[in-house]
Design a protein around this motif. Structure first.
Motif, PDB file in Angstrom:
ATOM      1  N   UNK A  16       5.528  -0.387 -14.140  1.00 30.67           N
ATOM      2  CA  UNK A  16       6.133  -1.206 -12.884  1.00 30.67           C
ATOM      3  C   UNK A  16       5.431  -2.677 -13.352  1.00 30.67           C
ATOM      4  N   UNK A  17       7.400  -3.105 -14.159  1.00 25.65           N
ATOM      5  CA  UNK A  17       6.835  -4.497 -15.569  1.00 25.65           C
ATOM      6  C   UNK A  17       6.841  -5.313 -14.695  1.00 25.65           C
ATOM      7  N   UNK A  18       7.009  -5.626 -12.843  1.00 33.41           N
ATOM      8  CA  UNK A  18       6.716  -7.058 -12.433  1.00 33.41           C
ATOM      9  C   UNK A  18       7.620  -6.394 -10.603  1.00 33.41           C
ATOM     10  N   UNK A  19       6.811  -6.607  -9.973  1.00 35.17           N
ATOM     11  CA  UNK A  19       7.038  -7.154  -8.564  1.00 35.17           C
ATOM     12  C   UNK A  19       6.870  -8.584  -7.685  1.00 35.17           C
ATOM     13  N   UNK A  20       7.558  -8.466  -6.490  1.00 37.61           N
ATOM     14  CA  UNK A  20       6.662  -8.737  -5.456  1.00 37.61           C
ATOM     15  C   UNK A  20       6.881  -8.949  -4.245  1.00 37.61           C
ATOM     16  N   UNK A  21       5.146  -9.426  -3.304  1.00 34.26           N
ATOM     17  CA  UNK A  21       5.410  -9.036  -2.543  1.00 34.26           C
ATOM     18  C   UNK A  21       6.321  -9.060  -1.198  1.00 34.26           C
ATOM     19  N   UNK A  22       5.827  -7.996  -0.799  1.00 32.28           N
ATOM     20  CA  UNK A  22       7.488  -7.405   0.020  1.00 32.28           C
ATOM     21  C   UNK A  22       8.466  -8.443   0.707  1.00 32.28           C
ATOM     22  N   UNK A  23       8.984  -7.568  -1.132  1.00 26.34           N
ATOM     23  CA  UNK A  23      10.512  -7.947  -1.475  1.00 26.34           C
ATOM     24  C   UNK A  23      10.769  -6.909  -2.376  1.00 26.34           C
ATOM     25  N   UNK A  24      11.225  -6.397  -2.034  1.00 26.37           N
ATOM     26  CA  UNK A  24      12.495  -5.187  -3.194  1.00 26.37           C
ATOM     27  C   UNK A  24      12.237  -3.991  -3.073  1.00 26.37           C
ATOM     28  N   UNK A  25      13.330  -2.877  -3.342  1.00 26.72           N
ATOM     29  CA  UNK A  25      12.580  -1.334  -3.200  1.00 26.72           C
ATOM     30  C   UNK A  25      10.929  -0.972  -4.496  1.00 26.72           C
ATOM     31  N   UNK A  26      11.595  -1.491  -5.289  1.00 28.46           N
ATOM     32  CA  UNK A  26      10.371  -1.431  -6.549  1.00 28.46           C
ATOM     33  C   UNK A  26       8.866  -1.598  -4.944  1.00 28.46           C
ATOM     34  N   UNK A  27       8.557  -2.567  -4.746  1.00 28.90           N
ATOM     35  CA  UNK A  27       7.303  -3.088  -3.568  1.00 28.90           C
ATOM     36  C   UNK A  27       7.304  -1.377  -2.789  1.00 28.90           C
ATOM     37  N   UNK A  28       9.179  -1.854  -1.874  1.00 30.79           N
ATOM     38  CA  UNK A  28       8.601  -0.805  -1.040  1.00 30.79           C
ATOM     39  C   UNK A  28       8.521   0.526  -1.051  1.00 30.79           C
ATOM     40  N   UNK A  29       8.458   1.166  -2.753  1.00 30.01           N
ATOM     41  CA  UNK A  29       8.732   2.494  -3.108  1.00 30.01           C
ATOM     42  C   UNK A  29       6.833   2.517  -3.808  1.00 30.01           C
ATOM     43  N   UNK A  30       6.121   1.449  -3.807  1.00 25.82           N
ATOM     44  CA  UNK A  30       4.952   1.593  -4.865  1.00 25.82           C
ATOM     45  C   UNK A  30       3.912   1.841  -3.532  1.00 25.82           C
ATOM     46  N   UNK A  31       4.367   0.640  -2.721  1.00 23.67           N
ATOM     47  CA  UNK A  31       3.351   1.065  -1.235  1.00 23.67           C
ATOM     48  C   UNK A  31       3.365   2.728  -0.601  1.00 23.67           C
ATOM     49  N   UNK A  32       4.416   3.126  -0.454  1.00 26.12           N
ATOM     50  CA  UNK A  32       4.226   4.370  -0.081  1.00 26.12           C
ATOM     51  C   UNK A  32       3.532   5.308  -1.184  1.00 26.12           C
ATOM     52  N   UNK A  33       3.819   5.282  -2.530  1.00 24.73           N
ATOM     53  CA  UNK A  33       3.568   6.304  -3.679  1.00 24.73           C
ATOM     54  C   UNK A  33       1.559   6.051  -3.345  1.00 24.73           C
ATOM     55  N   UNK A  34       1.142   4.792  -2.551  1.00 23.10           N
ATOM     56  CA  UNK A  34      -0.940   4.210  -2.704  1.00 23.10           C
ATOM     57  C   UNK A  34      -0.544   5.613  -1.470  1.00 23.10           C
ATOM     58  N   UNK A  35       0.096   5.702  -0.624  1.00 25.54           N
ATOM     59  CA  UNK A  35       0.009   6.716   0.726  1.00 25.54           C
ATOM     60  C   UNK A  35      -0.057   7.909   0.125  1.00 25.54           C
ATOM     61  N   UNK A  36       1.434   8.654  -0.928  1.00 23.35           N
ATOM     62  CA  UNK A  36       1.899   9.598  -0.501  1.00 23.35           C
ATOM     63  C   UNK A  36       0.856  10.188  -2.328  1.00 23.35           C
ATOM     64  N   UNK A  37       0.855   9.000  -3.151  1.00 24.66           N
ATOM     65  CA  UNK A  37       0.566   9.943  -4.251  1.00 24.66           C
ATOM     66  C   UNK A  37       1.801  11.418  -4.944  1.00 24.66           C
ATOM     67  N   UNK A  38       2.802  10.289  -5.184  1.00 23.97           N
ATOM     68  CA  UNK A  38       3.655  11.251  -6.180  1.00 23.97           C
ATOM     69  C   UNK A  38       3.522  11.399  -7.447  1.00 23.97           C
ATOM     70  N   UNK A  39       3.485   9.820  -7.485  1.00 26.14           N
ATOM     71  CA  UNK A  39       2.553   9.888  -9.257  1.00 26.14           C
ATOM     72  C   UNK A  39       1.833   8.814  -9.350  1.00 26.14           C
ATOM     73  N   UNK A  40       1.025   8.577 -10.384  1.00 25.27           N
ATOM     74  CA  UNK A  40       0.535   7.827 -11.315  1.00 25.27           C
ATOM     75  C   UNK A  40       1.078   6.552 -11.469  1.00 25.27           C
ATOM     76  N   UNK A  41       1.400   5.623 -11.285  1.00 19.18           N
ATOM     77  CA  UNK A  41       1.734   4.212 -11.467  1.00 19.18           C
ATOM     78  C   UNK A  41       0.846   3.076 -12.498  1.00 19.18           C
ATOM     79  N   UNK A  42       1.094   2.884 -13.471  1.00 17.01           N
ATOM     80  CA  UNK A  42       0.845   1.290 -14.037  1.00 17.01           C
ATOM     81  C   UNK A  42       1.145   0.705 -13.917  1.00 17.01           C
ATOM     82  N   UNK A  43       0.602  -0.281 -13.930  1.00 20.25           N
ATOM     83  CA  UNK A  43       1.200  -2.239 -13.102  1.00 20.25           C
ATOM     84  C   UNK A  43       1.015  -2.875 -14.611  1.00 20.25           C
ATOM     85  N   UNK A  44       1.878  -3.831 -15.391  1.00 16.80           N
ATOM     86  CA  UNK A  44       1.700  -4.592 -16.048  1.00 16.80           C
ATOM     87  C   UNK A  44       0.619  -6.198 -15.734  1.00 16.80           C
TER      88      UNK A  44
END
Length: 331
Positions: free
Chosen positions: A244-272
């Protein structure tokens, strides 16, 4: 042209597929999972056995809900239309696979489990999905400060001979995909609308055997928010890692999907690690793997960067105001 699908696949496409427009709605993923459970606990076992059942058998022997049984019997009458539609698609170079076929990406079943799509339309060499895969996501509005980082990321992915998974949307995804394909890499592009048109857009890469185009919805479908969000989940499900190169809190699909991923653990996420982006700061606080500019420019592989930066802690509580609606309801 011969349709190379087994009878289990034909059954799931008939009862759950979106290819045939009919007055009777297809079974939902949840409804089909329930039917499948009841089949497995009976002597019938496989979906192909459904072709020999009437409404009474579905209800009395399998214990299927009456309304679902009604829908299934109604859709049996569309079998000829389905076969005709499948043949037409194959003539256009668009194929389909289901969870019952050997070429279905098994990683989806492992990562997404019951949320894995029952079927996928695809164009190109589906065996590309058998290689290690990674995705790069970020803002839809390109930012100059991120372009250089994104270019360095996809160059490292290419050097490590990984497959890039993209959703092809404008901004970071499109820039990363274009840069990666220009390097000569192989990619999976998961789309949620206008697949037929995008097949033409990416025809050179597909013809060269360097891209497979995939969609879990009708190849002629228009944009739909729900389908787009599901597509992002499938991208996560295919990947070993996501950057994940960049995202803003509570804004956009990247944030939405990332929060879901924290819950379901679909993949490992690296954040800049960049304090210009509040979303990045919060994701790192929540336990995402840190990725620095220096890491990408180093000789370390992505796996070595993960090993160096990953912090194994007790599960971090995701606050209610940062949950997706799906997570909130699941609670």
């Amino acid at each position: 042209m011969r349709i190379q699908l087994n009878l289990d696949s034909i059954a799931v496409l008939l009862f759950c597929g979106d290819l045939i427009v009919d007055n009777t709605a297809p079974l939902s993923l949840e409804e089909w999972n329930d039917v499948e459970r009841k089949l497995k606990s009976s002597s019938r076992k496989t979906p192909s056995k459904l072709f020999g059942m009437n409404k009474d058998t579905l209800i009395q022997i399998l214990g299927i809900d009456e309304y679902i049984a009604y829908k299934m019997i109604a859709r049996l009458s569309t079998l000829n239309d389905l076969m005709f539609a499948l043949a037409n698609l194959e003539n256009e170079g668009i194929f389909i696979t289901t969870k019952y076929e050997d070429n279905y990406p098994k990683v989806l079943m492992t990562s997404l489990k019951k949320r894995a799509p029952l079927y996928f339309y695809y164009v190109g060499d589906l065996s590309i999905t058998s290689s290690p895969m990674i995705s790069v996501v970020g803002p839809q509005d390109l930012e100059r400060r991120l372009n250089s980082f994104t270019k360095n990321v996809v160059t490292k992915i290419y050097d490590e001979e990984k497959v890039l998974v993209s959703n092809g949307t404008k901004g970071t995804d499109a820039y990363a995909l274009k840069t990666f394909m220009n390097l000569g890499g192989k990619a999976v592009c998961v789309v949620s609308d206008h697949m037929f048109d995008k097949k033409k857009t990416y025809s050179k890469y597909i013809k060269d055997g360097r891209m497979v185009l995939m969609s879990a919805v009708d190849p002629f479908a228009y944009f739909n928010v729900t389908n787009a969000l599901d597509r992002n989940i499938y991208v996560c499900g295919l990947c070993d890692n996501q950057i994940i190169t960049a995202t803003h809190i509570n804004s956009g699909s990247v944030w939405f999907t990332t929060i879901q991923n924290f819950h379901y653990h679909w993949t490992k996420q690296l954040v800049l690690d960049d304090d210009h982006y509040g979303g990045n700061i919060r994701l790192l606080e929540m336990g995402a793997i840190k990725l620095t500019y220096e890491d990408i420019l180093s000789l370390l592989t992505i796996e070595q960067i993960i090993e160096k930066n990953e912090v194994v802690e007790e599960e971090v509580e995701v606050l209610v105001d940062q949950m997706s609606i799906y997570e909130f309801l699941d609670e």
